[in-house]
Scaffold this motif. Sequence first.
Motif, mmCIF file in Angstrom:
data_model
loop_
_atom_site.group_PDB
_atom_site.id
_atom_site.type_symbol
_atom_site.label_atom_id
_atom_site.label_comp_id
_atom_site.label_asym_id
_atom_site.label_seq_id
_atom_site.Cartn_x
_atom_site.Cartn_y
_atom_site.Cartn_z
ATOM 1 N N LEU B 15 0.805 -1.224 0.000
ATOM 2 C CA LEU B 15 0.000 0.000 0.000
ATOM 3 C C LEU B 15 0.839 1.275 0.000
ATOM 4 C CD1 LEU B 15 -2.910 -1.011 2.413
ATOM 5 C CD2 LEU B 15 -2.794 -1.194 -0.065
ATOM 6 N N VAL B 16 2.098 1.189 0.381
ATOM 7 C CA VAL B 16 2.921 2.403 0.444
ATOM 8 C C VAL B 16 3.373 2.860 -0.945
ATOM 9 C CG1 VAL B 16 3.838 2.138 2.774
ATOM 10 C CG2 VAL B 16 4.949 0.971 0.871
ATOM 11 N N LEU B 17 3.319 1.953 -1.928
ATOM 12 C CA LEU B 17 3.781 2.319 -3.268
ATOM 13 C C LEU B 17 2.619 2.370 -4.257
ATOM 14 C CD1 LEU B 17 7.093 0.269 -3.455
ATOM 15 C CD2 LEU B 17 6.851 2.731 -3.240
ATOM 16 N N PRO B 18 2.415 3.534 -4.907
ATOM 17 C CA PRO B 18 1.275 3.662 -5.833
ATOM 18 C C PRO B 18 1.319 2.638 -6.965
ATOM 19 C CG PRO B 18 2.266 5.799 -5.389
ATOM 20 C CD PRO B 18 3.164 4.784 -4.757
ATOM 21 N N GLY B 19 2.515 2.263 -7.416
ATOM 22 C CA GLY B 19 2.621 1.287 -8.501
ATOM 23 C C GLY B 19 2.019 -0.044 -8.094
ATOM 24 N N ARG B 20 2.406 -0.521 -6.922
ATOM 25 C CA ARG B 20 1.894 -1.806 -6.431
ATOM 26 C C ARG B 20 0.404 -1.720 -6.096
ATOM 27 N NH1 ARG B 20 6.914 -3.780 -2.572
ATOM 28 N NH2 ARG B 20 8.445 -3.849 -4.245
ATOM 29 N N THR B 21 -0.001 -0.562 -5.542
ATOM 30 C CA THR B 21 -1.419 -0.390 -5.215
ATOM 31 C C THR B 21 -2.256 -0.439 -6.492
ATOM 32 O OG1 THR B 21 -0.642 1.086 -3.484
ATOM 33 C CG2 THR B 21 -2.992 1.047 -3.847
ATOM 34 N N THR B 22 -1.746 0.160 -7.570
ATOM 35 C CA THR B 22 -2.472 0.134 -8.847
ATOM 36 C C THR B 22 -2.638 -1.307 -9.326
ATOM 37 O OG1 THR B 22 -1.429 2.237 -9.366
ATOM 38 C CG2 THR B 22 -2.489 1.105 -11.191
ATOM 39 N N VAL B 23 -1.549 -2.103 -9.226
ATOM 40 C CA VAL B 23 -1.620 -3.510 -9.645
ATOM 41 C C VAL B 23 -2.695 -4.231 -8.823
ATOM 42 C CG1 VAL B 23 -0.354 -5.706 -9.693
ATOM 43 C CG2 VAL B 23 0.769 -3.613 -10.441
ATOM 44 N N LEU B 24 -2.695 -3.977 -7.524
ATOM 45 C CA LEU B 24 -3.675 -4.610 -6.639
ATOM 46 C C LEU B 24 -5.098 -4.207 -7.037
ATOM 47 C CD1 LEU B 24 -4.075 -6.271 -3.972
ATOM 48 C CD2 LEU B 24 -4.174 -4.069 -2.810
ATOM 49 N N ALA B 25 -5.281 -2.917 -7.321
ATOM 50 C CA ALA B 25 -6.608 -2.416 -7.684
ATOM 51 C C ALA B 25 -7.083 -3.060 -8.990
ATOM 52 C CB ALA B 25 -6.560 -0.892 -7.831
ATOM 53 N N VAL B 26 -6.179 -3.160 -9.975
ATOM 54 C CA VAL B 26 -6.549 -3.772 -11.264
ATOM 55 C C VAL B 26 -6.952 -5.235 -11.035
ATOM 56 C CG1 VAL B 26 -5.655 -4.507 -13.522
ATOM 57 C CG2 VAL B 26 -5.146 -2.220 -12.676
ATOM 58 N N CYS B 27 -6.183 -5.944 -10.204
ATOM 59 C CA CYS B 27 -6.495 -7.355 -9.923
ATOM 60 C C CYS B 27 -7.878 -7.477 -9.282
ATOM 61 C CB CYS B 27 -5.454 -7.976 -8.985
ATOM 62 S SG CYS B 27 -3.847 -8.131 -9.744
ATOM 63 N N LEU B 28 -8.163 -6.605 -8.308
ATOM 64 C CA LEU B 28 -9.460 -6.667 -7.617
ATOM 65 C C LEU B 28 -10.601 -6.369 -8.583
ATOM 66 C CD1 LEU B 28 -8.615 -4.990 -4.180
ATOM 67 C CD2 LEU B 28 -9.075 -7.402 -4.649
ATOM 68 N N VAL B 29 -10.394 -5.347 -9.437
ATOM 69 C CA VAL B 29 -11.438 -4.989 -10.409
ATOM 70 C C VAL B 29 -11.710 -6.184 -11.329
ATOM 71 C CG1 VAL B 29 -11.898 -3.548 -12.443
ATOM 72 C CG2 VAL B 29 -11.068 -2.495 -10.348
ATOM 73 N N LEU B 30 -10.644 -6.824 -11.802
ATOM 74 C CA LEU B 30 -10.821 -7.958 -12.717
ATOM 75 C C LEU B 30 -11.511 -9.132 -12.012
ATOM 76 C CD1 LEU B 30 -7.418 -7.882 -14.633
ATOM 77 C CD2 LEU B 30 -9.676 -7.290 -15.532
#
Lengths: 260, 361
Positions: B15-30
Motif C-alpha cells: 500500500l505504500v507504493l502507488p505502482g503496487r497499489t495500482t496492480v492490486l486495484a486492477v487485480c481486484l477490479v478484474l
Amino acid sequence: MVTPPEASNLLEVRGLTVCYDTAMLLNNVSLSVGRGELVGLVGPNGAGKTTLLRTVAGLVRWEKQSKQGTRAGNITIAGEVRFDGERIDSLPPHVIARRGLVLCPERRRPFTELTVADNLMAGAYLQKDRRALRETLDMVHQMFPVLKQRARQISGTLSGGEQQMLAIGRALMTRPRLLCVDEPSTGLSPLVKKELFAKISEINRRGITVLLVEQDTALTLSVCARSYVLSHSRIVASGARQDLLADQTVHRSYLGLQSP
Amino acid sequence: MNPRRLYRRFASEVLVLPGRTTVLAVCLVLLILPLFHRHPYTLRVLSLTFIFAIFAASWDLLSGFVGQLSLGHAIFFGVAAYTSALLNLQAGLPPLVTIPAGALVAVLMGLVVGIPCLRLKGQYLSLATMGFPIILTGLVYLFSDLTGGELGVSGLARLGPTRLSEYYIALVLVLGLGLIMWKITDSKVGLVFHAIREDEITARASGINTPLYKLLAFCLSGFFAGISGGLYSHFMRVAGPSTLSVLTSFQPVIWTIFGGVASIYGAIAGTFVLYPLMEFLRVAPELRTLIFAALVVLVLRFMPEGLTPWFIDRVESECPRCKEHNAVTRRTCRVCGAPLGRPSAPGAGPFQPGKGGRVAG
C-alpha cells in the motif's frame, strides 16, 4: 627435455602462442606465478598483455569456439597453461573460474544496469555457503567502504575509480586463489591510481595471489616484487624489481623510465 | 502469522507504493468485474487478453531479461497448441492434462531452438529463431492428415464449462504465472539472467555457466508460452497454422515493448492495454490497424521506455540516499527519512523546500 612444473607455482604458462588469423599476438610466452606472490606484467600498448590474461582465463578458446567457421574464429592457440599443477588450457572459462583463477577484466565492465550490491552478488555466484558469502562481503566492504555506501546505486552511474573498485570487489566475491587484474589504472587520476594499487597490495597481503597487468610501469614495479616485461608478443625481460631497474637496456627500451 | 502483523506487512510492502497499489486495484477490479458485467463478448476478449499476457511475459523472460531476442516465439505457442489439441482429440485427455503436456513439449522445443542458437547473437539469433515456426508450419501442411492442414485441429474440449469459468481460469493463471515469472526474475537466477544480458564474457569469467543458463531461459520461456498456447487452443477449441504465424511471433514483442521491457508486469500491462484496444477498434474496421499503429507510435514517442516505467516515474520517486522507492506525494523517505524532492529545472541546484522544487502533496 620437458621440465616438470614447479610445485610452488600456482600458475605456470609455457610456450604460449596465440595467432588471430595471420597476426601473432603471443609468441612462445612462458611465465610463472608462485603461491602468495604479487607478480607484475608490464608492456606497451598492443604487446599482448590482455590476450595473455584472456587466454589464461579461457576466454580466447571460447571466442574461437563461438566464432568457428568465420574468419574471426580463425584463432590458433598453442602451448600449455597449468593452474595448481593441472592443465587448464582446454577448460571453459566458467570452470577455470570455479577452480580459483578469476579475471578482473580490462575497462572494468560492471553490469551497468544492476546495483552495486547486485554486481557483487553476481560475482558471488559460486558461493553456496551463506556464512562464507557474508564473510567475503564483509571483507570486500571493509576493503572498499564506498561499495557499502553505494550498495543500492546503479553501477553505471559510479565514477571510473569506483567502478574499478567494484570490478575488483566482484572478482573477490568469487573467492579467487589467483586474481588476474587487467589494467586497473586506465583513465584514473594519479591519486586514485595510488590508492587502488595500495588496495591490490593489501589483497595480496590477505593471502590471495595476484597477477597484475599494467601499462603504468613505475607504479607496477613499486608494488610487485617480481615482474615480466612483454613487448611485441614476447617476454623480453623478467626478474625482481631491482634487477629490472638496474638493467639499462630494459630501462631505456621497454620501461620508459628515467635512468636511476 | 498474527493477522494484524500480516496486514501491517502487506501495508508496508504494497500500500505504500502507488505502482503496487495500482496492480492490486486492477487485480481486484478484474476479480469482481463479472459480478457487474457478464457480457460474453467482454469475457471472451478479457480471457484472451489474460492468455496472451502470459505469452507476452514469457517473451519478456527470454528476450527482455536474458537478451536473447526471439522473433519466432510462436514456435512455443503453436507447438503447445497443436500438442494439446491432438492429445485432446486423439487420446481424449482433458485440458487439465493436455495443457501441461503441451507446455512440456514446448520446453523440449526450447532445447531444440536454444542449442543451435547458443553461438548466435543479436540479429543473427533473431533471424534464426524466426525460422523455427516457419519450419513447423511447413510440417503442419506436410502432415495435414494429422494436423488438419489449413483448417487446423478443431472440436476441442472447452477450457471450462461456461464463459465465466473460463474467464476465472485464465485470470487466476495470468496472476499466478505472472507472479512466478516475476519471482524468478527477482531471484538469483534472475540476477544471472541480467548479468548474461549485460556482459556474457564477464558473467562467464565470474564462474557462471552462461550456455546452461541461456538454455534454461529458453526452456522456462517455452514452458510459460506453452501454457498460454494450450489455453488458447482449448479456449478457441481449435489449433490452426495461425498459432505459428509471424504475426503471433511479433505480437508479444509489440505488447512487451509498449508496456516496458524486462519487468514481466510491463509485458502484462502492455497486453492488457493493447489487446482489448485492438478488439474494441473493430467498431471502425477499415481504420482499425491504422489507428492502432499510430497510437503505438505516438505513445512510444512520449514514453520511450514503455508505459509502466513512465507511469511509475510519475507516481513514485527514488530516495537519493537509500534508493528506496516512495510515493511521489511523500516529503521524506519512508525508509531512511531523508528529504525527497526534485530540482525544478536541470542545473537548478539542490532542492530547497518552498523554492520551486517539484514536491506534490
